[in-house]
Enzyme design. Structure first.
Site, short mmCIF file in Angstrom:
data_model
loop_
_atom_site.label_atom_id
_atom_site.label_comp_id
_atom_site.label_asym_id
_atom_site.label_seq_id
_atom_site.Cartn_x
_atom_site.Cartn_y
_atom_site.Cartn_z
N HIS A 212 0.80 -1.23 0.00
CA HIS A 212 0.00 0.00 0.00
C HIS A 212 0.83 1.27 0.00
O HIS A 212 0.26 2.36 -0.04
CB HIS A 212 -1.01 -0.01 1.15
N CYS A 336 0.91 15.60 20.51
CA CYS A 336 -0.50 15.45 20.85
C CYS A 336 -1.27 14.52 19.92
O CYS A 336 -2.36 14.08 20.25
CB CYS A 336 -1.16 16.82 20.87
#
Lengths: 412, 133
Positions: A212, A336
């Site tokens: 992929h 984050c």
């Protein structure tokens, strides 16, 4: 991809994350389709036409893959993807030669599946050396030479890094390994189909390939395993002995066919695609630098695949920026994005300071990226960075001539 | 991760972005967080003679939740006395913005910023009173 999208929003963002995955090329899908419902035979069935036609298709694919990397089709082992290939190469070779040699050399910026496999081998009693990288993301060959011992069974260094796109000196590493009679494995997930790779010229003994990442579907990968000089390994998946006993299990014919076709397309179009992507990449980079100051490129520019930019936008936090450019599908080296508060270990390994690592975006360009898309993304990113810098206390301090490092920040 | 409309509104249209003169006696400045952790908030309050916060400004380096949390508290502290302002709890901020669990630290930082700004204001007042004596 037949109808080209010309406007984007957060529900249908502009895709700029080609190092995460690539869409399956429509030409690849076309080749795969008959092998789902029409030519659905088990490629290992030896007694009837359904099996034979599936086997033929798999063997064509194997030859197409081998041709792209200068290998023999017999050296192509199908797997479920590069993670499995990397596991098989490291654990398989490590365990086979363990009685004679128990040392492995790899590098700190490798993909997690290589690093994690090495950790597991350490628990089994292997010694692993994790080479550092230089500021440009490349290993130092003298570090590699110094790390090699008579106990070294395997060197595993990725061809192209997934975050910063830098190309390691594979041919030189291969030559050093061959001279010392050490097996050389490379994680080629981000390299194969993007840059020329020849396993003989580069003395590669094992190489992992991901479907992929090169416009084939997810769920298929390859481990190239050299036959001369012969590389032996302990299989991880046991069963019917398919794939020369190295990886049992029924081959997924449609996926194999897709992988083969994707490699054939890559071989044919690589040169032109490289030129086009370089042009787009430079247009992107110049567009950003033409408007914004204090933008830093992470990783070497010259030794880099054409479809990758990893930029730190000083004084603007990466995740905050991503929320602003939510009509662009990009990736961030900021903490984050993951649950952990640590920024990218790859950027940290380059010596990128934590505050800059938090401000990075990875921009991945690929086969279906257009000039119009690049211009749109550049405009969008510049607009948001300017907006967020106006809101940034760090930018304000920098404009006032205050050195951010001179401030005693509290930990939290 | 889906963010609440309130959070997105504060991120896209942040209230009270800007700065006061930090040397002004009536201004309290709180600077919390650290660049290496990915969040820095600067919150400033302007306090009148009666101890009421008449205006507030912020600048934040951080994720969208951090920006939205600081924008929200500038709205909340305005009109409050400094003693009322320090009563604002991070849980109130987190609830108002529907912060996801991994973003709770942003609301903690915003609460810290209020406390730091008030404490800076108080210590400045103490100094001026002392100087006047």
């Amino acid at each position: 991809m037949s109808t080209r999208q010309t406007s984007w929003n957060k529900d249908k963002p502009l895709y700029l994350d080609y190092q995460a995955t690539t869409p399956t090329d429509p030409r690849v899908v076309e080749k795969m389709l008959p092998y789902f419902s029409e030519k659905f035979g088990n490629p290992h069935s030896r007694t009837h036409h359904y099996g034979w036609e599936a086997e033929d298709a798999v063997e064509v694919a194997r030859a197409q893959i081998a041709s792209l990397i200068g290998a023999s089709p017999k050296e192509i082992i199908f797997t479920s993807g590069a993670t499995e290939s990397n596991n098989l190469a490291l654990k398989g070779v490590g365990r086979f030669y363990k009685d004679r040699k128990n040392h492995i050399i790899t590098c700190v910026t490798e993909h997690k599946c290589v690093l994690d496999s090495c950790r597991h081998l350490e628990m089994e009693g292997f010694d692993v050396t994790y080479l550092p990288v230089q500021q440009n993301g490349l290993i130092n060959l003298s570090d590699l030479a110094a790390a090699m011992t008579d106990q070294t069974a395997l060197v595993s260094i990725m061809a192209v890094n997934n975050e910063i796109g830098v190309i390691q000196p594979i041919a030189e590493i291969g030559k050093m390994c061959r001279q010392r009679k050490i097996f050389f494995h490379t994680d080629g997930a981000q390299a194969v189909g993007k840059i020329p790779i020849n396993v003989d010229d580069m003395n590669i003994d094992l190489m992992s390939i991901s479907g992929h990442k090169l416009y084939a579907p997810m769920g298929i990968g390859v481990l190239y395993v050299r036959r001369r000089p012969r590389v032996r390994l302990v299989a991880m998946i046991n069963g019917g002995g398919q794939e020369r006993g190295m990886r049992s299990g029924t081959l997924p014919t449609p996926l194999c066919v897709g992988m083969g076709e994707a490699c054939a397309i890559a071989e044919k179009e690589m040169a032109a695609e490289t030129e086009r992507l370089k042009m787009l990449r430079d247009r992107f980079h110049d567009g950003i630098n033409g408007r914004l100051s204090e933008v830093y490129l992470n990783g070497d520019l010259e030794h880099r695949i054409p479809g990758n930019l990893n930029l730190s936008f000083a004084y603007v936090e990466g995740e905050g920026l991503m929320m602003g450019v939510n009509d662009l599908a990009v990736s961030s080296g900021s903490a984050c994005t993951s649950a952990s508060l640590e920024p990218s270990y790859v950027l940290r390994a380059l010596g990128v300071e934590e505050e800059l690592a938090h401000t990075s975006l990875r921009i991945g360009l690929g086969r279906f990226t257009t000039e119009q898309e690049v211009d749109y993304a550049v405009e969008k990113i510049c607009f948001e960075v300017e907006r967020l810098r106006q809101m940034s206390p760090l930018w304000e301090m920098a404009q006032d001539g205050i050195d951010i490092k001179s401030i005693e920040w509290a930990d939290h | 991760m889906a963010y609440s409309d309130k959070l997105l509104d504060h991120y896209e249209n942040p209230r009270n972005v800007g700065a006061f003169d930090k040397d002004d006696d009536g201004v309290g400045t709180g600077l919390v967080g650290a660049p290496a952790c990915g969040d820095v908030m600067k919150l400033q309050i302007k306090v009148d003679a009666d101890g009421i916060i008449e205006d507030a400004k912020f600048k934040t380096f951080g994720c969208g939740s951090a920006i939205a949390s600081s924008s929200l508290v500038t709205e909340w502290v305005k009109g409050k006395s400094i003693d009322e302002a320090v009563e604002i709890k991070n849980t109130d901020i987190a609830t108002e913005l529907a912060l996801p669990p991994v973003k709770i630290h942003c609301s903690v930082l915003a609460e810290d910023a209020i406390k730091a700004a008030v404490s800076d204001y108080k210590s400045k007042r103490a100094e001026t009173t002392k100087a006047a004596e």
